[in-house]
Design a protein around this motif. Sequence first.
Motif, PDB file in Angstrom:
ATOM      1  N   TRP A  74     -27.028   8.895  -1.372  1.00  9.26           N
ATOM      2  CA  TRP A  74     -27.713   7.730  -1.776  1.00  9.26           C
ATOM      3  C   TRP A  74     -28.714   8.324  -2.567  1.00  9.26           C
ATOM      4  O   TRP A  74     -29.855   7.437  -3.001  1.00  9.26           O
ATOM      5  N   THR A  85     -30.275  10.925   5.880  1.00 11.83           N
ATOM      6  CA  THR A  85     -29.474  10.438   7.214  1.00 11.83           C
ATOM      7  C   THR A  85     -28.389   9.802   6.041  1.00 11.83           C
ATOM      8  O   THR A  85     -27.203   9.401   6.567  1.00 11.83           O
ATOM      9  N   MET A  86     -28.717   9.811   4.623  1.00 17.10           N
ATOM     10  CA  MET A  86     -27.550   9.225   3.864  1.00 17.10           C
ATOM     11  C   MET A  86     -27.703  10.091   2.529  1.00 17.10           C
ATOM     12  O   MET A  86     -28.239   9.437   1.270  1.00 17.10           O
ATOM     13  N   ALA A 118     -28.677   4.188   7.804  1.00 19.27           N
ATOM     14  CA  ALA A 118     -27.435   5.152   7.980  1.00 19.27           C
ATOM     15  C   ALA A 118     -26.364   4.583   8.565  1.00 19.27           C
ATOM     16  O   ALA A 118     -25.157   5.086   8.306  1.00 19.27           O
TER      17      ALA A 118
END
Length: 389
Positions: free
Chosen positions: A163, A159-160, A84
């Motif tokens: 993506w 956390t991403m 992250a």
Amino acid sequence: MTDVNRASPGQVFAVLRDEGPLTRQELQERLGLSRATLVERLDALTRLRVIGTVGHRASSGGRRAALLGADLASRVAVVADLGATHASVGVADLVGTILTVHRERLPLGHEPGHVLPWLLDTARGQLASLDRYADLAAAGFAVPGQIDHDAGVSGTPPTMPAWRDQPLRDVFRDGLGVDVQLENDANALAYGEYLAAGSPDTTVLGVWVGSGIGAGAVIGGLPHRGATGCAGEIGHIRIEGRDERCACGRRGCVAALASGAALVRALRPDGVRALPDVVRRVSAGDERAVALATDAGRLLGTVLATVVTILNPHRVRVGGEIGSLAPFRAGLLETLGEQAHEVAARGLDVGPAVLGDRAPLVGMAGLAARAVFSPAAIDAAVTSVGRTS
């Protein structure tokens, strides 16, 4: 003795890799091949540059016999680890030695459109600088969250979020021209630590604590992904009686309480703005930061006690920017020791990742080597070389 019909070049290579170095006579005895067939197999492997003479067998008289061994260092892989708040990219040989690496801090909320071109450009520059482009055999990419290994697509790392559903395998394969291995970052950590342990029968539980929390396990020499690919998602196990909202959308997850992101939130009134600030505060001995990191470790230790009791590993290795902090690990060890089953905890080796932040990269190099040097891959390469020669 290996069945003659199975003693393909790939099978010959596998024997040298797993049992070598060996003389030609010793190989012939193990494989049951005729001398002419063995010479043919060895010639094919030599053309691939995957075997070589590594010494000579001691002799009491007469000519010493040459020892043949697998040459894993002649090929390299691009290896990358994404989180992250960071990205690491490097080149490793297929023994697992990191030849060069570059680590970059990334802003929260980073996007594939910016990061992937940078990773590929950096990797190409590293290969050119090392003059190893001709030796490139594979690439390995470690990312958080679940992965669709059949499609080569990322899942949705909490956390991403940017993506989600990224065709990572296609991007790296098109950008580098080689096959690509994808793996969850905690599994990559665990596999790197498994290789560092140097014991094929060991079971390793790897725990990564950075902005989020994840775990990976190596069982029987392979990462354990589970039936649907979510094995190790321990950050989303609920802590009874807690109601803090997690990035995954649920409440009370241990990641909402004990991750780096949780510590940043807790220390924000004290001027903390990002993960490196937490690390600096704890490392400097800031009383409140140390106490919060220790408590976070205790919370995660409660979850790990159950995991250790179920899995019963030989080793637990903890990495990541928060997992590497001594107060965090002290809290984790405290509750893990108190709450894990006595027999599961007996002789359990718990410690920091011995490879540090390079563990996922070494793990990806190892997984690339497994793919490149599998008997089927070696046989396919021999066939391909034969067609072009």
